[in-house]
Motif scaffolding. Structure first.
Motif, PDB file in Angstrom:
ATOM      1  N   PRO A   1       0.806  -1.227   0.000  1.00 43.50           N
ATOM      2  CA  PRO A   1       0.000   0.000   0.000  1.00 43.50           C
ATOM      3  C   PRO A   1       0.837   1.274   0.000  1.00 43.50           C
ATOM      4  O   PRO A   1       0.338   2.334  -0.388  1.00 43.50           O
ATOM      5  CB  PRO A   1      -0.824  -0.125   1.290  1.00 43.50           C
ATOM      6  CG  PRO A   1      -0.021  -1.038   2.171  1.00 43.50           C
ATOM      7  CD  PRO A   1       0.648  -2.002   1.241  1.00 43.50           C
TER       8      PRO A   1
ATOM      9  N   LYS B   1       3.088   2.077  -1.926  1.00 40.46           N
ATOM     10  CA  LYS B   1       3.432   2.495  -3.281  1.00 40.46           C
ATOM     11  C   LYS B   1       2.399   3.439  -3.896  1.00 40.46           C
ATOM     12  O   LYS B   1       2.680   4.093  -4.899  1.00 40.46           O
ATOM     13  CB  LYS B   1       3.602   1.273  -4.181  1.00 40.46           C
ATOM     14  CG  LYS B   1       4.840   0.440  -3.846  1.00 40.46           C
ATOM     15  CD  LYS B   1       5.059  -0.665  -4.848  1.00 40.46           C
ATOM     16  CE  LYS B   1       6.353  -1.419  -4.543  1.00 40.46           C
ATOM     17  NZ  LYS B   1       6.612  -2.504  -5.523  1.00 40.46           N
ATOM     18  N   PHE B   2       1.216   3.528  -3.313  1.00 41.51           N
ATOM     19  CA  PHE B   2       0.165   4.321  -3.928  1.00 41.51           C
ATOM     20  C   PHE B   2       0.491   5.808  -3.927  1.00 41.51           C
ATOM     21  O   PHE B   2       0.189   6.527  -4.889  1.00 41.51           O
ATOM     22  CB  PHE B   2      -1.164   4.085  -3.213  1.00 41.51           C
ATOM     23  CG  PHE B   2      -2.319   4.817  -3.841  1.00 41.51           C
ATOM     24  CD1 PHE B   2      -2.486   4.808  -5.219  1.00 41.51           C
ATOM     25  CD2 PHE B   2      -3.234   5.513  -3.079  1.00 41.51           C
ATOM     26  CE1 PHE B   2      -3.541   5.476  -5.820  1.00 41.51           C
ATOM     27  CE2 PHE B   2      -4.297   6.192  -3.657  1.00 41.51           C
ATOM     28  CZ  PHE B   2      -4.447   6.168  -5.035  1.00 41.51           C
TER      29      PHE B   2
ATOM     30  N   GLN C   1       0.625   7.870  -7.441  1.00 43.21           N
ATOM     31  CA  GLN C   1      -0.247   8.978  -7.817  1.00 43.21           C
ATOM     32  C   GLN C   1       0.530  10.077  -8.533  1.00 43.21           C
ATOM     33  O   GLN C   1       0.011  10.723  -9.444  1.00 43.21           O
ATOM     34  CB  GLN C   1      -0.931   9.548  -6.573  1.00 43.21           C
ATOM     35  CG  GLN C   1      -2.071   8.709  -6.047  1.00 43.21           C
ATOM     36  CD  GLN C   1      -2.723   9.333  -4.829  1.00 43.21           C
ATOM     37  OE1 GLN C   1      -2.059   9.636  -3.837  1.00 43.21           O
ATOM     38  NE2 GLN C   1      -4.015   9.564  -4.909  1.00 43.21           N
TER      39      GLN C   1
ATOM     40  N   ILE D   1      -1.039   7.238 -11.709  1.00 36.62           N
ATOM     41  CA  ILE D   1      -2.030   6.272 -11.234  1.00 36.62           C
ATOM     42  C   ILE D   1      -3.239   7.018 -10.670  1.00 36.62           C
ATOM     43  O   ILE D   1      -3.098   7.874  -9.796  1.00 36.62           O
ATOM     44  CB  ILE D   1      -1.435   5.346 -10.153  1.00 36.62           C
ATOM     45  CG1 ILE D   1      -0.296   4.505 -10.744  1.00 36.62           C
ATOM     46  CG2 ILE D   1      -2.511   4.454  -9.562  1.00 36.62           C
ATOM     47  CD1 ILE D   1      -0.717   3.489 -11.768  1.00 36.62           C
TER      48      ILE D   1
ATOM     49  N   ASP E   1      -6.245   5.199  -9.702  1.00 30.85           N
ATOM     50  CA  ASP E   1      -6.932   4.304  -8.769  1.00 30.85           C
ATOM     51  C   ASP E   1      -5.958   3.223  -8.320  1.00 30.85           C
ATOM     52  O   ASP E   1      -5.044   2.839  -9.064  1.00 30.85           O
ATOM     53  CB  ASP E   1      -8.146   3.649  -9.435  1.00 30.85           C
ATOM     54  CG  ASP E   1      -9.146   4.667  -9.953  1.00 30.85           C
ATOM     55  OD1 ASP E   1     -10.071   5.010  -9.203  1.00 30.85           O
ATOM     56  OD2 ASP E   1      -8.981   5.128 -11.109  1.00 30.85           O
ATOM     57  N   PHE E   2      -6.171   2.725  -7.100  1.00 28.25           N
ATOM     58  CA  PHE E   2      -5.242   1.731  -6.545  1.00 28.25           C
ATOM     59  C   PHE E   2      -6.034   0.563  -5.971  1.00 28.25           C
ATOM     60  O   PHE E   2      -7.051   0.751  -5.292  1.00 28.25           O
ATOM     61  CB  PHE E   2      -4.380   2.368  -5.453  1.00 28.25           C
ATOM     62  CG  PHE E   2      -3.386   1.418  -4.834  1.00 28.25           C
ATOM     63  CD1 PHE E   2      -2.220   1.090  -5.501  1.00 28.25           C
ATOM     64  CD2 PHE E   2      -3.634   0.858  -3.587  1.00 28.25           C
ATOM     65  CE1 PHE E   2      -1.306   0.209  -4.926  1.00 28.25           C
ATOM     66  CE2 PHE E   2      -2.723  -0.020  -3.015  1.00 28.25           C
ATOM     67  CZ  PHE E   2      -1.554  -0.339  -3.683  1.00 28.25           C
TER      68      PHE E   2
ATOM     69  N   ASN F   1      -5.336  -3.049  -3.780  1.00 27.43           N
ATOM     70  CA  ASN F   1      -4.474  -3.979  -3.063  1.00 27.43           C
ATOM     71  C   ASN F   1      -5.220  -5.312  -2.974  1.00 27.43           C
ATOM     72  O   ASN F   1      -6.225  -5.419  -2.264  1.00 27.43           O
ATOM     73  CB  ASN F   1      -4.163  -3.460  -1.662  1.00 27.43           C
ATOM     74  CG  ASN F   1      -3.182  -4.361  -0.908  1.00 27.43           C
ATOM     75  OD1 ASN F   1      -2.992  -5.530  -1.259  1.00 27.43           O
ATOM     76  ND2 ASN F   1      -2.566  -3.821   0.132  1.00 27.43           N
TER      77      ASN F   1
END
Length: 269
Positions: free
Chosen positions: A121, A123-124, A128, A132, A134-135, A137
């Motif tokens: 998590p 890495k989100f 961004q 990115i 949307d993420f 996991n």
């Protein structure tokens, strides 16, 4: 990646055994083994493997080290292999350097939705910054990832990119694309001897899958153009170098990479 600004001229010397060897002009031998030059001060390569780049005002030698592999693979996967179109949807499985390079390439092409999939998590936040939107996991979800992506995109994404080298992830990546036209690009290195987890009849739904090496870039002729494109399309290469360490701390650099805290660490000799 290693950074070494020193350049010494070399010469070719013939020995009594009839073999030639390379040395610097002051007589120091240059050793090379099967063209492997990792962490070497000097190396001997075929001219076909050398690319001359014009100095660009916004691309330092530090950033150019990223274009030899990794980042080029991800950007090329988006630009060359998939040819991502403006307004399209993208899913990226694995948000390491290659996966985030795909995101940079897709963002530069104008993709409207870029879904990142990773079990880390942390890495989100960085993801961004690189496009990115949307993420997901997988460890936080009860449904398979491809079902979640299908709901988010009304049937699946236009393009998916597998950047992990995991066969189970490859199947999820394939199924996350839209029936009829979805394309999966395989960028991860699969060391397992197992075969693809796909049934031939699944391709009759219109989904496609293709592998990509070096992002389908032709190094000799296209890398100089890529360096220029990284400026004009505002690809943020500097975001990929997350750490810089002296060569003596190389073990620390590997620890940062293994724990997912580093994308690329530049080692200074």
């Amino acid at each position: 990646m290693c950074e070494n600004f020193g350049v010494n001229p070399m010469r070719k010397v013939m020995f009594g055994d009839g073999k030639s060897r390379f040395s610097t002009v002051d007589g120091k031998p240059i050793f090379h083994f099967m063209n492997t030059s990792t962490f070497a001060d000097y190396t001997v390569v075929d001219s076909a493997c050398v690319v001359k780049l014009r100095p660009e005002p916004r691309l330092s030698l530090k950033n150019l080290t990223l274009l030899s592999c990794g980042v080029s693979t991800g950007i090329g996967g988006a630009w060359n292999t998939a040819n991502v179109q403006a307004g399209s949807s993208v899913a990226i499985f694995g948000l390491g350097a290659v996966g985030l390079a795909v995101a940079e390439g897709a963002r530069a092409r104008g993709a409207s939705k870029i879904i990142g999939v990773d079990i880390n998590p942390e890495k989100f936040i960085r993801a961004q910054e690189m496009g990115i939107t949307d993420f997901i996991n997988p460890r936080d979800e009860e449904k398979p990832v491809h079902e979640i992506i299908s709901e988010m995109t009304e049937g699946g994404v236009h393009y998916s990119f597998e950047c992990t080298g995991n066969l189970d992830v490859l199947r999820e990546s394939f199924l996350s694309t839209h029936e009829g036209w979805g394309l999966t690009v395989m960028l991860g290195i699969h060391a397992s001897p197992k075969l693809l987890p796909l049934h031939p009849m699944e391709f009759f739904n219109g989904r496609r899958i293709v592998g990509s090496v070096f992002g389908d870039f032709k190094g000799k002729s296209q890398l100089p153009h890529l360096a220029t494109e990284c400026i004009h399309k505002d690809v943020k290469l500097e975001n990929f170098i997350t750490h810089e360490l002296p060569f003596e701390e190389i073990n620390k650099a590997f620890d940062l990479l293994i724990t997912g805290k580093s994308l690329r660490c530049l080692l200074h000799l």
